[in-house]
Design a protein around this motif. Structure first.
Motif, PDB file in Angstrom:
ATOM      1  N   GLN A  14      40.177  48.586  47.463  1.00 42.85           N
ATOM      2  CA  GLN A  14      40.536  48.499  48.874  1.00 42.85           C
ATOM      3  C   GLN A  14      41.390  47.275  49.220  1.00 42.85           C
ATOM      4  N   HIS A  15      41.340  46.238  48.383  1.00 43.02           N
ATOM      5  CA  HIS A  15      42.030  44.993  48.732  1.00 43.02           C
ATOM      6  C   HIS A  15      42.973  44.491  47.637  1.00 43.02           C
ATOM      7  N   ASP A  16      43.201  45.322  46.620  1.00 41.59           N
ATOM      8  CA  ASP A  16      44.119  44.974  45.529  1.00 41.59           C
ATOM      9  C   ASP A  16      43.747  43.631  44.889  1.00 41.59           C
ATOM     10  N   GLU A  17      42.447  43.422  44.689  1.00 44.85           N
ATOM     11  CA  GLU A  17      41.965  42.200  44.044  1.00 44.85           C
ATOM     12  C   GLU A  17      41.185  42.583  42.789  1.00 44.85           C
ATOM     13  N   ALA A  18      41.774  42.291  41.640  1.00 42.71           N
ATOM     14  CA  ALA A  18      41.135  42.607  40.360  1.00 42.71           C
ATOM     15  C   ALA A  18      39.922  41.706  40.140  1.00 42.71           C
ATOM     16  N   GLY A  19      39.031  42.146  39.234  1.00 45.64           N
ATOM     17  CA  GLY A  19      37.805  41.397  39.020  1.00 45.64           C
ATOM     18  C   GLY A  19      37.441  41.220  37.556  1.00 45.64           C
TER      19      GLY A  19
ATOM     20  N   ILE B 205      31.654  26.099  26.509  1.00 50.20           N
ATOM     21  CA  ILE B 205      33.115  26.026  26.387  1.00 50.20           C
ATOM     22  C   ILE B 205      33.698  27.385  26.021  1.00 50.20           C
ATOM     23  N   LYS B 206      32.998  28.151  25.162  1.00 49.93           N
ATOM     24  CA  LYS B 206      33.486  29.478  24.790  1.00 49.93           C
ATOM     25  C   LYS B 206      33.421  30.441  25.971  1.00 49.93           C
ATOM     26  N   LEU B 207      32.350  30.312  26.747  1.00 53.87           N
ATOM     27  CA  LEU B 207      32.216  31.157  27.928  1.00 53.87           C
ATOM     28  C   LEU B 207      33.319  30.866  28.929  1.00 53.87           C
ATOM     29  N   LEU B 208      33.581  29.586  29.179  1.00 54.31           N
ATOM     30  CA  LEU B 208      34.611  29.216  30.141  1.00 54.31           C
ATOM     31  C   LEU B 208      35.996  29.666  29.674  1.00 54.31           C
ATOM     32  N   GLU B 209      36.250  29.551  28.371  1.00 52.89           N
ATOM     33  CA  GLU B 209      37.534  30.001  27.836  1.00 52.89           C
ATOM     34  C   GLU B 209      37.689  31.507  28.017  1.00 52.89           C
ATOM     35  N   ALA B 210      36.596  32.245  27.787  1.00 56.16           N
ATOM     36  CA  ALA B 210      36.644  33.704  27.938  1.00 56.16           C
ATOM     37  C   ALA B 210      36.864  34.099  29.394  1.00 56.16           C
ATOM     38  N   ILE B 211      36.221  33.374  30.323  1.00 57.23           N
ATOM     39  CA  ILE B 211      36.411  33.661  31.746  1.00 57.23           C
ATOM     40  C   ILE B 211      37.863  33.417  32.146  1.00 57.23           C
ATOM     41  N   ARG B 212      38.409  32.290  31.706  1.00 56.55           N
ATOM     42  CA  ARG B 212      39.821  31.995  32.020  1.00 56.55           C
ATOM     43  C   ARG B 212      40.741  33.067  31.446  1.00 56.55           C
ATOM     44  N   GLN B 213      40.450  33.508  30.224  1.00 54.75           N
ATOM     45  CA  GLN B 213      41.259  34.550  29.598  1.00 54.75           C
ATOM     46  C   GLN B 213      41.178  35.847  30.388  1.00 54.75           C
ATOM     47  N   GLY B 214      39.963  36.200  30.803  1.00 55.39           N
ATOM     48  CA  GLY B 214      39.779  37.419  31.585  1.00 55.39           C
ATOM     49  C   GLY B 214      40.485  37.353  32.925  1.00 55.39           C
ATOM     50  N   VAL B 215      40.394  36.218  33.598  1.00 54.18           N
ATOM     51  CA  VAL B 215      41.061  36.034  34.892  1.00 54.18           C
ATOM     52  C   VAL B 215      42.572  36.169  34.731  1.00 54.18           C
ATOM     53  N   GLU B 216      43.113  35.557  33.685  1.00 57.07           N
ATOM     54  CA  GLU B 216      44.561  35.620  33.449  1.00 57.07           C
ATOM     55  C   GLU B 216      45.005  37.035  33.076  1.00 57.07           C
ATOM     56  N   GLU B 217      44.170  37.754  32.328  1.00 55.55           N
ATOM     57  CA  GLU B 217      44.532  39.088  31.844  1.00 55.55           C
ATOM     58  C   GLU B 217      44.792  40.066  32.979  1.00 55.55           C
ATOM     59  N   VAL B 218      43.979  39.996  34.035  1.00 56.15           N
ATOM     60  CA  VAL B 218      44.137  40.960  35.140  1.00 56.15           C
ATOM     61  C   VAL B 218      44.490  40.269  36.459  1.00 56.15           C
ATOM     62  N   ASN B 219      44.784  38.963  36.393  1.00 58.88           N
ATOM     63  CA  ASN B 219      45.057  38.172  37.604  1.00 58.88           C
ATOM     64  C   ASN B 219      43.904  38.332  38.594  1.00 58.88           C
ATOM     65  N   ALA B 220      42.701  38.099  38.089  1.00 57.70           N
ATOM     66  CA  ALA B 220      41.482  38.365  38.869  1.00 57.70           C
ATOM     67  C   ALA B 220      41.322  37.420  40.048  1.00 57.70           C
TER      68      ALA B 220
ATOM     69  N   THR C 166      39.845  28.431  38.725  1.00 53.02           N
ATOM     70  CA  THR C 166      40.528  29.720  38.612  1.00 53.02           C
ATOM     71  C   THR C 166      41.059  30.203  39.955  1.00 53.02           C
ATOM     72  N   GLY C 167      40.494  29.672  41.056  1.00 50.23           N
ATOM     73  CA  GLY C 167      40.896  30.120  42.384  1.00 50.23           C
ATOM     74  C   GLY C 167      40.218  31.411  42.810  1.00 50.23           C
ATOM     75  N   SER C 168      39.370  31.956  41.945  1.00 47.68           N
ATOM     76  CA  SER C 168      38.673  33.206  42.251  1.00 47.68           C
ATOM     77  C   SER C 168      37.469  32.954  43.158  1.00 47.68           C
ATOM     78  N   THR C 169      36.977  34.025  43.770  1.00 49.91           N
ATOM     79  CA  THR C 169      35.742  33.978  44.543  1.00 49.91           C
ATOM     80  C   THR C 169      34.645  34.545  43.652  1.00 49.91           C
ATOM     81  N   ASN C 170      33.534  33.807  43.508  1.00 51.36           N
ATOM     82  CA  ASN C 170      32.603  34.082  42.424  1.00 51.36           C
ATOM     83  C   ASN C 170      31.184  34.332  42.923  1.00 51.36           C
TER      84      ASN C 170
END
Length: 247
Positions: free
Chosen positions: A52-57, A118-133, A168-172
């Motif tokens: 509904q809001h064009d915001e990937a997650g 650190i691995k979790l944070l890296e994975a989150i950043r990767q995921g956010v970048e992958e879909v511009n979450a 990341t600028g995301s809402t969490n």
């Protein structure tokens, strides 16, 4: 002063948040007991954001296998696999359950033995970048905190997690098990660190189960902090902002 808000898309919730939604970029703790609908609330937030809001997650699962989540959410008509294929959703799997190679599309996986902050944070950043979450879920937070039996280390790890999510600028939404379901309860340290706290509780009232939604705090936003009834139907969660729980 917060000027930008993220509509949750969950009926009744935004009205309780004075018609605005969640402050953009904030990290909110969502706590509830078993069967209170915590995961449904989280997925509904992501699904409505994407559709509904064009915001990937990004959905970080530390317990349940992604395939089970996809299957469970179909009862609401939410096709998560389709969102993954459209690059509107990505799962980060930190659960101990392994997935078959054929199910890896749209999935970032970290083995439990390799699980570190650190691995979790890296994975989150990767995921956010992958879909511009723009929206991120971590569910359940309890598994994360159990990695740190020392209280001081646990607090520092939680601060690091929230700090990196902010970058990341995301809402969490951080999904947590509620310790105690009564009105008088022991507050968890995560509640003091988070910028907002939402409670999903259940009570027996006249031999009937009553679900209670409450925004306990939300920095930067005037809120209705009164307990309000909610239901879980075939359409997901709906909160009734004008109804009262106690008479």
């Amino acid at each position: 002063m917060v000027e930008d808000y993220v509509p949750t898309g969950i009926p009744g919730v935004d009205k309780i948040l004075v018609g605005k939604g969640l402050p953009r970029g904030h990290t909110i703790l969502v706590s509830g007991g078993p069967g209170s609908g915590k995961t449904t609330f989280a997925i509904q937030f992501l699904y409505t954001g994407a559709t509904q809001h064009d915001e990937a997650g990004v959905y970080v699962t530390l317990d349940e296998e992604p395939g089970d989540i996809r299957k469970n959410m179909l009862k609401y008509g939410w096709d998560l696999k389709k969102l993954e294929e459209e690059k509107k959703l990505v799962f980060i799997n930190v659960s101990p359950v392994r997935v078959a190679p054929s199910e890896r599309a749209g999935l970032i996986q970290i083995g439990m033995k390799e699980f570190r902050l650190i691995k979790l944070l890296e994975a989150i950043r990767q995921g956010v970048e992958e879909v511009n979450a723009k929206r991120v879920i971590v569910d359940p937070l309890t598994i994360f905190t159990l990695q740190y039996p020392n209280e001081i280390e646990r607090i520092y790890a939680m601060r690091d997690l929230m700090r990196d999510l902010k970058k990341t600028g995301s809402t969490n939404l951080l999904i947590s098990e509620l310790r105690g379901t009564g009105m008088e309860r022991e507050h968890q340290f995560e509640e003091y660190l988070a910028q907002g706290v939402i409670l999903l509780r259940t009570f027996l009232k006249s031999s009937r189960l009553v679900r209670v939604f409450q925004v306990e705090k939300m920095r930067g936003l005037a809120i209705d902090n009164q307990p309000r009834p909610y239901e879980i139907s075939t359409k997901g969660i709906e909160v009734y902002p004008s109804a009262t729980v106690y008479k």
